[in-house]
Design a protein around this motif. Structure first.
Motif, mmCIF file in Angstrom:
data_model
loop_
_atom_site.group_PDB
_atom_site.id
_atom_site.type_symbol
_atom_site.label_atom_id
_atom_site.label_comp_id
_atom_site.label_asym_id
_atom_site.label_seq_id
_atom_site.Cartn_x
_atom_site.Cartn_y
_atom_site.Cartn_z
ATOM 1 N N VAL A 194 -14.357 21.969 46.310
ATOM 2 C CA VAL A 194 -13.892 21.512 47.433
ATOM 3 C C VAL A 194 -13.000 19.944 46.961
ATOM 4 O O VAL A 194 -12.042 19.495 47.567
ATOM 5 C CB VAL A 194 -15.099 20.744 48.461
ATOM 6 N N TRP A 195 -13.554 19.458 45.776
ATOM 7 C CA TRP A 195 -12.973 18.230 45.235
ATOM 8 C C TRP A 195 -11.395 18.541 44.629
ATOM 9 O O TRP A 195 -10.323 17.653 44.936
ATOM 10 C CB TRP A 195 -13.714 17.592 44.102
ATOM 11 N N ALA A 196 -11.348 19.648 44.282
ATOM 12 C CA ALA A 196 -10.038 20.058 43.664
ATOM 13 C C ALA A 196 -9.262 20.414 44.756
ATOM 14 O O ALA A 196 -7.893 20.155 44.545
ATOM 15 C CB ALA A 196 -10.218 21.518 42.835
ATOM 16 N N PHE A 197 -9.694 21.030 46.037
ATOM 17 C CA PHE A 197 -8.777 21.216 47.203
ATOM 18 C C PHE A 197 -8.115 19.824 47.554
ATOM 19 O O PHE A 197 -6.996 19.876 47.993
ATOM 20 C CB PHE A 197 -9.620 21.627 48.198
ATOM 21 N N ASP A 198 -9.074 18.686 47.620
ATOM 22 C CA ASP A 198 -8.878 17.365 48.216
ATOM 23 C C ASP A 198 -7.491 16.867 47.146
ATOM 24 O O ASP A 198 -6.651 16.316 47.500
ATOM 25 C CB ASP A 198 -9.926 16.509 48.067
ATOM 26 N N LEU A 199 -7.689 16.983 45.922
ATOM 27 C CA LEU A 199 -6.732 16.552 44.912
ATOM 28 C C LEU A 199 -5.364 17.248 44.962
ATOM 29 O O LEU A 199 -4.328 16.466 44.957
ATOM 30 C CB LEU A 199 -7.256 16.575 43.680
ATOM 31 N N LEU A 200 -5.498 18.339 45.098
ATOM 32 C CA LEU A 200 -4.160 19.224 45.257
ATOM 33 C C LEU A 200 -3.487 19.005 46.602
ATOM 34 O O LEU A 200 -2.293 19.172 46.881
ATOM 35 C CB LEU A 200 -4.451 20.687 44.899
ATOM 36 N N ASP A 201 -4.340 18.657 47.820
ATOM 37 C CA ASP A 201 -3.760 18.516 49.008
ATOM 38 C C ASP A 201 -3.096 17.420 49.097
ATOM 39 O O ASP A 201 -2.344 17.102 50.069
ATOM 40 C CB ASP A 201 -5.044 18.496 49.928
ATOM 41 N N GLU A 257 -0.806 16.619 47.216
ATOM 42 C CA GLU A 257 0.520 17.075 47.091
ATOM 43 C C GLU A 257 1.061 18.196 47.536
ATOM 44 O O GLU A 257 1.050 19.339 47.149
ATOM 45 C CB GLU A 257 0.918 17.102 45.310
ATOM 46 N N ARG A 258 1.209 18.152 49.008
ATOM 47 C CA ARG A 258 1.139 19.302 49.708
ATOM 48 C C ARG A 258 2.455 20.006 49.643
ATOM 49 O O ARG A 258 2.523 21.405 49.964
ATOM 50 C CB ARG A 258 1.182 19.093 51.243
ATOM 51 N N GLY A 259 3.421 19.705 48.951
ATOM 52 C CA GLY A 259 4.685 20.211 48.642
ATOM 53 C C GLY A 259 4.616 21.341 47.712
ATOM 54 O O GLY A 259 5.652 22.131 47.386
ATOM 55 N N TRP A 260 3.683 21.319 46.874
ATOM 56 C CA TRP A 260 3.308 22.135 45.584
ATOM 57 C C TRP A 260 2.232 23.267 45.829
ATOM 58 O O TRP A 260 1.131 22.772 45.960
ATOM 59 C CB TRP A 260 3.105 21.216 44.463
ATOM 60 N N ALA A 261 2.760 24.396 45.710
ATOM 61 C CA ALA A 261 1.762 25.496 45.511
ATOM 62 C C ALA A 261 0.612 25.530 46.762
ATOM 63 O O ALA A 261 -0.675 25.461 45.973
ATOM 64 C CB ALA A 261 1.439 25.877 44.451
ATOM 65 N N PRO A 262 0.716 25.331 47.987
ATOM 66 C CA PRO A 262 -0.590 25.370 48.708
ATOM 67 C C PRO A 262 -1.556 26.397 48.679
ATOM 68 O O PRO A 262 -2.626 26.254 48.969
ATOM 69 C CB PRO A 262 0.271 25.349 50.134
ATOM 70 N N TRP A 263 -1.029 27.600 48.099
ATOM 71 C CA TRP A 263 -2.002 28.921 48.077
ATOM 72 C C TRP A 263 -3.015 28.423 46.952
ATOM 73 O O TRP A 263 -4.136 28.828 47.136
ATOM 74 C CB TRP A 263 -1.414 29.909 47.714
ATOM 75 N N LEU A 264 -2.850 27.533 46.230
ATOM 76 C CA LEU A 264 -3.557 27.558 45.069
ATOM 77 C C LEU A 264 -4.891 26.631 45.500
ATOM 78 O O LEU A 264 -6.045 26.998 45.061
ATOM 79 C CB LEU A 264 -3.071 26.642 43.640
ATOM 80 N N ARG A 265 -4.902 25.737 46.376
ATOM 81 C CA ARG A 265 -5.874 24.737 46.742
ATOM 82 C C ARG A 265 -6.837 25.588 47.516
ATOM 83 O O ARG A 265 -8.081 25.525 47.430
ATOM 84 C CB ARG A 265 -5.190 23.437 47.503
ATOM 85 N N TYR A 266 -6.286 26.642 48.400
ATOM 86 C CA TYR A 266 -7.104 27.463 49.033
ATOM 87 C C TYR A 266 -7.891 28.469 48.196
ATOM 88 O O TYR A 266 -9.160 28.666 48.473
ATOM 89 C CB TYR A 266 -6.342 28.187 50.264
ATOM 90 N N CYS A 267 -7.225 28.935 47.110
ATOM 91 C CA CYS A 267 -7.737 30.037 46.361
ATOM 92 C C CYS A 267 -9.137 29.385 45.431
ATOM 93 O O CYS A 267 -10.029 29.648 45.136
ATOM 94 C CB CYS A 267 -6.898 30.223 45.241
ATOM 95 N N LEU A 268 -8.970 27.813 45.163
ATOM 96 C CA LEU A 268 -10.004 27.042 44.323
ATOM 97 C C LEU A 268 -10.923 26.850 45.227
ATOM 98 O O LEU A 268 -12.302 27.166 44.660
ATOM 99 C CB LEU A 268 -9.189 25.808 43.762
ATOM 100 N N VAL A 269 -10.759 26.342 46.372
ATOM 101 C CA VAL A 269 -12.100 26.253 47.030
ATOM 102 C C VAL A 269 -12.723 27.543 47.664
ATOM 103 O O VAL A 269 -14.020 27.571 47.561
ATOM 104 C CB VAL A 269 -11.632 25.479 48.517
#
Length: 663
Positions: A444-451, A453-465
């Protein structure tokens, strides 16, 4: 025989084992408390909590696997810190100019002067410049020789973290800690840049390693070395080394077997620190002010004012820095969130919540089931983490995001040792639930940090969570897998990838992306970095490239001219110095506020033909001269030159030729 040797090496009063590191790698037969000879915890091997004990193959291949893993981590760190390093130019030109000056003058190198004639020093200790000065003296001046030593310091830091953690929790935990440090975003950015925090971090980890060895072997030399490294850390960034002093002292106290040994180790360390930094303090205090550079960052030319003022307690209180102070309650609330939000969150905060949770869980777990080595390691590294984190969080002065690089070794060590403690108690249901909780929270914390920078690889944050919750579910529900060794290997690999995916993305983006501004900041691949405007065009890292016509004019100045140009502020002076290879005068020091040189001294130097040109400060020069302070030397000199000398324009830059007075 191995078990007998281990048991005899641990006496009742010691919290650290007698395990020795040979060239930084402990012997395979000498395992930390709680580990069986096959590399698994004794509890798991004895009770069958995992249900499988590796055989002779693992025992034969463990050395090869560990050596290969360490080699991969060190090579990866070298690539991250060295890749296209020359594209970063001079890094921060302010310190690079001091390196160039030190390579031409021994006095400038010792005092950390910004120019070879020793007008004013940098506003930090000089030790961070010395490795680059040596490299420039041997190989010549280039971006590689200026920045290369910092990259080497980064690789050494990774190796030292591995060796130190291996003392407490075994080499697998040390390998994990080294991998975490290697890929921490702020670490990659800092060791590709020439700021003092890079050397301070390496010296701090090295001092802690020597302190552990001092208590582990009772050899006096290790305590002397720990003190000497702390003294060099003091000469690097003065009181900032105090953030790691409690951890080093705790390592000495917990490692020694008697009160007498502890007192002796502490005294040796203190004497070593005083010897390593005392000679420089005595030199600065004894040498007359007329025979040494002015101490930059001060108003009274006192090194003690720099140590305890500008570079000391003013960083905590905010005194002397721009910006309004806030109430205590607001400051406390802001401090509690500083390391997790804003710029610091993406630089250091990826595993910080995990480290704090594992610190608590690990200390509780080792209390219930004693594991003295792991408990000592968590106590020492946890002290480092909490003290340094509190200082960086509570400071109301100038606290930059890259200062958090000193937290990276502690975060990595606490995570690695805490995970080792959880693994040793894997057979209990409570442990599995704790492990599942921290993995899910990390996703969840990795999702928040990547979120952010929403313009970069949005799929990654969903994969991590998704992976975080999936792994947490598997850990919590699977008690006795059919193929336990494969289950443990796959689960550990997927968990590591989930936890490190975000930091690795930032690390790769920093190593391959555009050059940052004055502050080394990690960033994601393909994203631009805000670059502050420089006084001669371009960014601050591009400060050393003034117009060619202007460089030619400055280089044509005769050798009798000591300073080819005088400018307000240290950044522009360093830029002209690097571009021309000649000394440039930084009026007012780095910020342009130091009372050096005085108007009278400047007038005498101009009359003697020691200064070629004068370039006034512009609106984008980043100089902090207070507008209301008309009595400051920088403003007095600017007004005097404007009244008495002819202005000209060379290469688009407005300047005054100090050899052409007005008629």
């Amino acid at each position: 025989m191995a078990g007998q040797r281990n048991s005899s090496a641990r006496e009742p009063g010691s919290l650290l084992s007698g395990t020795a590191l040979r060239c930084g790698i402990p012997s395979v037969t000498e395992k930390p408390t709680g580990l069986a000879r096959d590399g698994l915890p004794e509890r798991l091997s004895r009770t069958g909590a995992i249900g499988y004990t590796p055989g002779m193959w693992w025992r034969r291949q463990e050395r090869v696997l560990l050596a290969g893993g360490l080699a991969i981590v060190l090579v990866a760190s070298a690539v991250l810190y060295w890749w296209r390093l020359g594209d970063w130019g001079w890094g921060y030109a302010y310190y690079s100019g001091a390196v160039e000056a030190g390579s031409q003058s021994f006095q400038a190198a010792i005092f950390g002067a910004l120019d070879q004639h020793g007008l004013v020093t940098i506003d930090k200790g000089p030790a961070s410049l010395w490795p680059s000065v040596v490299a420039v003296r041997v190989f010549g001046l280039s971006p590689w020789t200026v920045l290369g030593p910092y990259a080497i310091e980064g690789v050494a830091t990774v190796a030292l973290v591995y060796a130190t953690v291996a003392q407490w929790a075994g080499r697998w935990a040390g390998l994990g800690a080294g991998a975490i440090v290697c890929t921490t975003p702020v670490v990659v950015a800092s060791f590709r840049f020439n700021n003092p925090d890079a050397l301070l971090t390496m010296l701090s980890v090295a001092a802690l390693y020597c302190a552990v060895r001092a208590g582990d072997t009772s050899t006096p030399l290790w305590a002397w070395c720990a003190g000497a490294l702390l003294g060099l850390g003091f000469l690097t960034k003065f009181l900032a080394v105090g953030m790691v002093l409690p951890a080093v002292a705790l390592a000495l106290v917990t490692g020694c077997r008697s009160r007498r040994a502890r007192a002796a180790a502490l005294v040796r360390t203190a004497v070593g620190a005083l010897a390593a930094c005392g000679w420089w303090l005595a030199l600065v205090s004894i040498v007359p002010a007329s025979d040494r550079p002015f101490i930059g960052g001060t108003s009274d030319d006192s090194v003690w004012t720099l140590i305890f003022g500008y570079d000391g307690f003013n960083r905590l209180t905010g005194h002397g820095f721009t910006g309004a102070r806030v109430s205590f309650g607001h400051a406390l609330w802001t401090a509690s969130l500083r390391l997790f939000g804003g710029q610091m969150g993406a630089q250091i905060g990826w595993l910080l919540p995990l480290a704090l949770l594992l610190l608590v869980v690990g200390m509780v777990g080792t209390r219930v089931r004693p594991a003295r080595q792991e408990r000592a390691g968590l106590a020492v590294w946890g002290t480092w983490l909490l003290v340094a984190g509190a200082v960086l969080s509570s400071g109301q002065g100038l606290i930059n995001a890259y200062y958090t690089v000193v937290l990276a070794p502690a975060v990595a060590a606490v995570v690695a040792i805490g995970a080792s403690v959880l693994f040793q108690r894997w057979g209990t249901r409570t442990t599995r639930f704790w492990a599942a909780g921290v993995v899910a929270l990390s996703g969840v914390w990795a999702f928040d940090l990547l979120d952010r920078e929403r313009g970069w690889a949005p799929w990654l944050r969903y994969c991590l969570v998704f992976l975080g919750f999936g792994i947490a579910l598997v850990i919590a529900t699977v008690e006795r897998p059919r193929r336990p060794w494969r289950y443990a290997t796959v689960t550990a690999a997927v968990t590591a990838c989930t936890l490190l995916a975000g930091p690795v993305a930032y690390a790769v983006g920093t190593a391959t992306g555009p050059v940052p501004s004055t502050d080394p900041m990690a960033h994601l691949p393909g994203l631009s970095v805000a670059v502050k405007p420089g006084p001669v065009g371009g960014g601050v890292t591009d400060i050393s490239r003034p117009p060619a016509a202007l460089v030619n004019a400055l280089e044509r100045e005769p050798t009798s001219v000591e300073w080819v140009v005088a400018v307000v502020g240290g950044d522009p002076a360093a830029g002209y110095e690097l571009a021309t290879g000649r000394a440039a005068m930084a009026i007012g020091g780095w910020r342009g506020t130091d009372p050096v040189p005085t108007l009278r001294r400047f007038q005498h130097l101009v009359a003697d033909g020691k200064i070629g040109y004068f370039i006034p400060a512009g609106p984008a020069d980043g100089v902090y001269v207070p507008r209301s302070d008309a009595r400051s030397p920088a403003r007095q000199i600017t007004a005097w030159v404007s009244r008495h000398f002819v202005a000209a324009t060379i290469g688009g830059e407005r300047l005054f030729d100090l050899e052409r007075p007005k008629p």
